[in-house]
Design a protein around this motif. Sequence first.
Motif, PDB file in Angstrom:
ATOM      1  N   LEU A  13       0.864  -1.174   0.000  1.00 51.29           N
ATOM      2  CA  LEU A  13       0.000   0.000   0.000  1.00 51.29           C
ATOM      3  C   LEU A  13       0.904   1.229   0.000  1.00 51.29           C
ATOM      4  CD1 LEU A  13      -2.562  -0.981   2.793  1.00 51.29           C
ATOM      5  CD2 LEU A  13      -2.893  -1.173   0.343  1.00 51.29           C
ATOM      6  N   ASP A  14       0.797   2.059  -1.041  1.00 53.92           N
ATOM      7  CA  ASP A  14       1.531   3.320  -1.014  1.00 53.92           C
ATOM      8  C   ASP A  14       0.574   4.449  -1.379  1.00 53.92           C
ATOM      9  OD1 ASP A  14       1.280   3.374  -3.786  1.00 53.92           O
ATOM     10  OD2 ASP A  14       3.238   2.452  -4.100  1.00 53.92           O
ATOM     11  N   ARG A  15       1.063   5.651  -1.301  1.00 54.63           N
ATOM     12  CA  ARG A  15       0.175   6.805  -1.460  1.00 54.63           C
ATOM     13  C   ARG A  15      -0.181   7.095  -2.902  1.00 54.63           C
ATOM     14  NH1 ARG A  15       5.111   8.867   0.129  1.00 54.63           N
ATOM     15  NH2 ARG A  15       4.410   8.871   2.288  1.00 54.63           N
ATOM     16  N   GLY A  16       0.521   6.464  -3.865  1.00 55.40           N
ATOM     17  CA  GLY A  16       0.202   6.681  -5.267  1.00 55.40           C
ATOM     18  C   GLY A  16       0.687   8.033  -5.764  1.00 55.40           C
ATOM     19  N   SER A  17       0.127   8.480  -6.873  1.00 54.69           N
ATOM     20  CA  SER A  17       0.539   9.734  -7.480  1.00 54.69           C
ATOM     21  C   SER A  17      -0.208  10.905  -6.860  1.00 54.69           C
ATOM     22  CB  SER A  17       0.263   9.690  -8.992  1.00 54.69           C
ATOM     23  OG  SER A  17      -1.133   9.610  -9.234  1.00 54.69           O
ATOM     24  N   TRP A  18       0.329  12.113  -7.037  1.00 53.60           N
ATOM     25  CA  TRP A  18      -0.308  13.307  -6.498  1.00 53.60           C
ATOM     26  C   TRP A  18      -1.657  13.558  -7.173  1.00 53.60           C
ATOM     27  CZ3 TRP A  18      -1.660  16.387  -3.050  1.00 53.60           C
ATOM     28  CH2 TRP A  18      -2.118  17.687  -3.299  1.00 53.60           C
ATOM     29  N   ALA A  19      -1.713  13.337  -8.494  1.00 49.63           N
ATOM     30  CA  ALA A  19      -2.983  13.550  -9.206  1.00 49.63           C
ATOM     31  C   ALA A  19      -4.076  12.639  -8.655  1.00 49.63           C
ATOM     32  CB  ALA A  19      -2.789  13.309 -10.705  1.00 49.63           C
ATOM     33  N   GLU A  20      -3.724  11.390  -8.413  1.00 45.89           N
ATOM     34  CA  GLU A  20      -4.707  10.446  -7.882  1.00 45.89           C
ATOM     35  C   GLU A  20      -5.075  10.788  -6.444  1.00 45.89           C
ATOM     36  OE1 GLU A  20      -7.046   6.834  -8.547  1.00 45.89           O
ATOM     37  OE2 GLU A  20      -6.190   8.466  -9.710  1.00 45.89           O
ATOM     38  N   ALA A  21      -4.083  11.181  -5.640  1.00 46.32           N
ATOM     39  CA  ALA A  21      -4.354  11.544  -4.249  1.00 46.32           C
ATOM     40  C   ALA A  21      -5.287  12.755  -4.174  1.00 46.32           C
ATOM     41  CB  ALA A  21      -3.048  11.841  -3.535  1.00 46.32           C
ATOM     42  N   PRO A 166      -3.657   8.268   6.676  1.00 45.23           N
ATOM     43  CA  PRO A 166      -2.778   8.466   5.514  1.00 45.23           C
ATOM     44  C   PRO A 166      -3.494   8.259   4.188  1.00 45.23           C
ATOM     45  CG  PRO A 166      -1.696   7.116   7.181  1.00 45.23           C
ATOM     46  CD  PRO A 166      -3.120   7.275   7.625  1.00 45.23           C
ATOM     47  N   VAL A 167      -2.962   8.909   3.153  1.00 44.86           N
ATOM     48  CA  VAL A 167      -3.565   8.840   1.819  1.00 44.86           C
ATOM     49  C   VAL A 167      -3.662   7.394   1.335  1.00 44.86           C
ATOM     50  CG1 VAL A 167      -3.207   9.443  -0.605  1.00 44.86           C
ATOM     51  CG2 VAL A 167      -2.817  11.156   1.182  1.00 44.86           C
ATOM     52  N   ALA A 168      -2.609   6.600   1.595  1.00 40.05           N
ATOM     53  CA  ALA A 168      -2.607   5.214   1.108  1.00 40.05           C
ATOM     54  C   ALA A 168      -3.773   4.422   1.683  1.00 40.05           C
ATOM     55  CB  ALA A 168      -1.284   4.540   1.478  1.00 40.05           C
ATOM     56  N   LEU A 169      -4.083   4.639   2.962  1.00 39.99           N
ATOM     57  CA  LEU A 169      -5.173   3.898   3.595  1.00 39.99           C
ATOM     58  C   LEU A 169      -6.531   4.387   3.096  1.00 39.99           C
ATOM     59  CD1 LEU A 169      -3.853   3.611   7.269  1.00 39.99           C
ATOM     60  CD2 LEU A 169      -3.726   1.917   5.432  1.00 39.99           C
TER      61      LEU A 169
END
Length: 440
Positions: A13-21, A166-169
């Motif tokens: 699980l990671d936070r991904g890209s800024w656009a997606e976040a 967190p964004v990832a969660l």
Amino acid sequence: MTHSVPPRPPALLDRGSWAEARRIAGILRKETVGGALLLVGAAAAMIWANSPWKDSYEALRAVRVGPEALHLDLSLATWAADGLLAIFFFVAGLELKREFVAGDLRDVRRAAVPVAAALGGVIIPALLYLLITRDVEGAARGWAIPTATDIAFALAVLAVVGRFLPVALRTFLLTLAVVDDLLAIVIIALFYTDQLSPLPLAGALAPLAVFTILVQRRVRSWWLLLPLAVAVWALVHASGVHATVAGVLLGFAVPVLRSHEASGPQAGPGLAEHFEHRFRPLSAGVAVPVFAFLSAGVPLGGPNGLVDAFRDPVVVGVVMGLVAGKPIGILAATWLTARFTHADLDEDLSWVDVAGLSVLAGVGFTVSLLIGELAFGEGRDEHIKVAVLAGSVAAALLAAVILRLRNRVYRHIHEVETADRDHDGVPDVYDSDRLSRADG
């Protein structure tokens, strides 16, 4: 002598890209408001159904409106379940297609985690429910009730106890819920269609095809698209397949990517994103809360009240499926995915975080109530409502306790994920992630 930099191990699980976040943050804000309205609607229904004026609540649910000639003279409760929830599933269809066509989940490795988790969160609660109700005649029909996740209700809980999650969660919870919605609509279509009328179902293909052609050509005119969507819905409803299936089909028809030839008025976000911005507030702010208001009212006292309900193995099966089966299934599937892919959790996260979200996914309010109505009708209506309400509230409270234990860690991660020292509008951590991926 040069040394090659070893590739960074894949993160589960990671936070991904800024656009997606950024996109997910916008969705979650709207759904959180919708979750608050859902809770208000459900609470109002419960208060009314347990007041001296409870008969008027049932009378309101039974009011029939609609053209009788088209066999659409339905009660308000049915309009909420069949009509308003079609809007909810239309938005779910848009979001699901968006995730797998243009979102971070177009990467098969990233998609594997929420898909596996959603499957585990369907299979284990269903098996647990069937085990508990194995000796009850007719109870097997309700196996799918504890398999759903209500993202609006879950986000309402997070708004209180998980503001720094967190964004990832958050991304994991949202994508899990989206895949869960797809599984729910497949289950409804396959297992809760008692009498199928092929002619209306085949007839629905014509307006659906015209709708598809128009949206593929980036037509946005509501006076063209809305009548076609209503026609698809009405014909699917007449076929015996639950009308919410029409919402998902219409959502899948909408293109996600922008037209390469588009210019002028047609340039800009893809049509799916445009429709999502238009219809998500309607879904989260009107459709789901009204459905909750017309479905959640159940008397807690008297001969059919709370104590009597928990003597019913079906109620115990639903509650245990939501509170125990759902988190066990999600957590086990996520752990097995990690073992199979040799992936590790992001360094800032732990399995306690995944466990907390897995428990929160046991909040199955909206779709669980819908499946309960389809499974048992009025036969166990009040008991099913008690079970779904009790299971969802218990899951929410338990998740709140688990997530609060990690709140200090979440605050630290939130500070890192929002720091923007160069004031370029993009948090510094996403610049670091991009450079790290480039070096890898």
